[in-house]
Design an enzyme around this catalytic site. Structure first.
Site, short mmCIF file in Angstrom:
data_model
loop_
_atom_site.label_atom_id
_atom_site.label_comp_id
_atom_site.label_asym_id
_atom_site.label_seq_id
_atom_site.Cartn_x
_atom_site.Cartn_y
_atom_site.Cartn_z
N LYS A 113 -0.89 41.62 -0.95
CA LYS A 113 -1.48 42.24 -2.14
C LYS A 113 -2.81 41.60 -2.52
O LYS A 113 -3.65 42.24 -3.15
CB LYS A 113 -0.48 42.22 -3.28
CG LYS A 113 0.74 43.07 -2.96
CD LYS A 113 1.46 43.58 -4.17
CE LYS A 113 2.52 44.60 -3.80
NZ LYS A 113 3.49 44.12 -2.80
C1 LIG Z 1 4.28 45.02 -2.02
C2 LIG Z 1 4.88 44.50 -0.77
C3 LIG Z 1 5.36 45.36 0.24
C4 LIG Z 1 5.37 46.88 0.08
O1 LIG Z 1 4.08 47.43 0.09
P1 LIG Z 1 3.83 48.94 -0.42
O2 LIG Z 1 2.37 49.08 -0.47
O3 LIG Z 1 4.47 49.01 -1.80
O4 LIG Z 1 4.49 49.85 0.54
C5 LIG Z 1 5.86 44.80 1.40
N1 LIG Z 1 5.92 43.47 1.56
C6 LIG Z 1 5.47 42.60 0.61
C7 LIG Z 1 5.59 41.15 0.85
C8 LIG Z 1 4.94 43.09 -0.58
O5 LIG Z 1 4.51 42.21 -1.52
#
Ligand SMILES: *Cc1c(COP(=O)(O)O)cnc(C)c1O
Length: 476
Positions: A113
């Site tokens: 993120k």
């Molecule tokens: C947010 C997240 C996901 C999922 O990503 P999306 O964009 O919501 O599909 C997967 N793995 C981790 C570690 C995350 O923080």
């Protein structure tokens, strides 16, 4: 470039306007009016660029109302070498003959993120200053999203963050990471209750339009198009690095596949857009955990979100979703970008709890390249153990969901790139279960657990929260 709503009821708006909004004004999601197309020659011309330079090139196709020099400056600041562990920002690591990891977790909070949030932090500060506006971000987190937002927005002018977390329900690492921040614009609030209580408080305050307007409240959740656009960059980067060793004459048509550990469908949606732009992506493989509503959709053509009460708490918690907000953007494309059909599908969803797109099922793979699979706790443990034993590399449980599903979808001659969405240090328990070893703190974060922590404890009390925000909100 202008942005429109999937449901057809919003006047086209420029990038900097939609950056500050969540949903479109008609309740739909914001999408680009047309997706820019890049020829093989134009993609090849990107090969020599650094990550921040590549980000500038890709984002300048979307943020057309921001002068290019300003955008370049934001990308340099967002993807500065001192914020990322790896000098190249996104390193590729070969796991075995078939599978390569794309390292998206080298940023400040050890999860992918950061890749989008770091850019969004720069872009929000810029857009707010230009419009002489302020933004008070209110959010609820059970861990990852909150810390990525705080590290992206700390110290930013015109922005404050009010992040609610459930008291006593985050890991020591997650608490230390968020609560050790000393920036005056970051406010951590530990609510007596569970994540849903935090989420409900956020909904209550955001739903109170007078309060929202008076204190310029906003959110930076995963439907934010600024995040989606910044995530496209690493699909291009990964393809370029995966084809660096391919003979120049064969590169243009050289296809790779991606497997993406998915929750809200934000990350893989960016892959879908990159593919639509012309990047040679063969398959986009969606990996789900036990909360596999999206695997069901891609295998059957029927999308049935779950009730929150039917959502499992798993050992890959950032993928524990009941509905996948961003799927609306993909279904818009699947319905040939016809807002009337999309609106009808969502009306069907509201009425019956299901959208039946079996008539389009064959196109999911043949036209859009999607495949999918599900991984369980036992699969995660076995995959972490096996990857560690065969390569010496320790992966986190979300990436393990990706590797497990990727292995079911590899094809001869097609590199399979698995997006690494977090580092194992954030999830020591399952790593210990799988390998018998507890990952230590990464070197650059040594001492984090001993720093003083700053957090306000609060009952599950909307009136108290309103007061707290009213006293501390930034104002123009
Ligand atoms: C947010 C997240 C996901 C999922 O990503 P999306 O964009 O919501 O599909 C997967 N793995 C981790 C570690 C995350 O923080």
């Amino acid at each position: 470039m202008k942005y429109i709503s999937t449901r057809g009821g919003m006047a086209p708006a420029p990038y900097s306007a939609i950056l500050l909004e969540g949903l479109a004004t008609d309740g739909g999601l914001v999408v680009p009016e047309t997706v820019p197309q890049l020829s093989a020659e134009r993609i090849e011309a990107l090969r020599g660029l650094s990550y921040p330079e590549l980000a500038t090139e890709i984002l300048s196709l979307y943020a057309t109302d921001i002068p290019r020099d300003d955008l370049a400056e934001m990308c340099r600041a967002a993807y500065a070498a001192d914020k990322f562990v790896a000098a190249e920002i996104v390193p590729l690591t070969r796991l075995d003959d078939a599978i390569t990891l794309v390292g998206l977790s080298e940023g400040p909070t050890l999860a992918f993120k950061d890749m989008a949030m770091q850019f969004l932090g720069q872009a929000l500060e810029y857009v707010l200053a230009r419009a002489d506006r302020t933004l008070n971000i209110i959010g609820a987190t059970s861990g990852d999203t909150g810390s990525a937002a705080e590290y992206a927005l700390r110290g930013k002018d015109g922005i404050a963050v009010f992040m609610l977390s459930p008291q006593g329900r985050m890991s020591d690492f997650q608490r230390a990471q968020m609560y050790s921040l000393t920036d005056e614009n970051i406010h951590n609030i530990a609510v007596e209750g569970v994540f849903d209580d935090c989420q409900n408080l956020v909904k209550e305050l955001s739903g109170d339009l007078d309060f929202k307007r008076a204190h310029t409240l906003g959110t930076v959740n995963s439907i934010n198009l600024g995040r989606i656009s910044a995530q496209m960059v690493y699909y291009f980067w990964a393809w370029l690095r995966a084809t660096d060793g391919v003979a120049a004459a064969d590169r243009a048509a050289f296809e790779v596949s991606f497997t993406v550990p998915s929750g809200n469908f934000g990350n893989i949606l960016s892959g879908h857009l990159a593919r639509t732009m012309g990047l040679p992506i063969r398959r986009l493989v969606l990996a789900a955990n036990e909360n596999n509503v999206l695997d069901d959709f891609f295998r059957t053509g029927v999308y049935t979100p779950r009730a929150a009460a039917d959502t499992y708490a798993t050992s890959s918690p950032s993928m524990d979703i009941s509905k996948a907000s961003n799927i609306e953007r993909f279904i818009f494309d699947l319905l040939d970008r016809d807002p009337a059909r999309l609106a009808a599908a969502w009306a069907e969803l509201a009425e019956t709890g299901t959208i039946d797109l079996t008539a389009e099922l064959h196109r999911l793979e043949t036209e859009f390249g999607f495949q999918s699979g599900t991984s369980t706790h036992a699969d995660r443990v076995a995959t972490i153990r096996d990857v560690h034993a065969t390569s010496g590399i320790v992966i986190d449980p979300h990436t393990a969901d990706g590797v497990k599903v990727a292995r079911e979808h590899t094809e001869p001659g097609i590199p399979m790139l698995v997006l690494e969405t977090a580092k194992p240090e954030k999830f020591p328990d399952i790593v210990f279960e799988a390998t018998g070893e507890r990952p230590g703190m990464p070197e650059h974060l040594a001492g984090l657990l001993d720093l003083p922590q700053h957090v306000t404890e609060m009952g599950n009390d909307a009136a108290r929260l309103r007061e707290f925000i009213a006293e501390r909100a930034v104002r123009a």
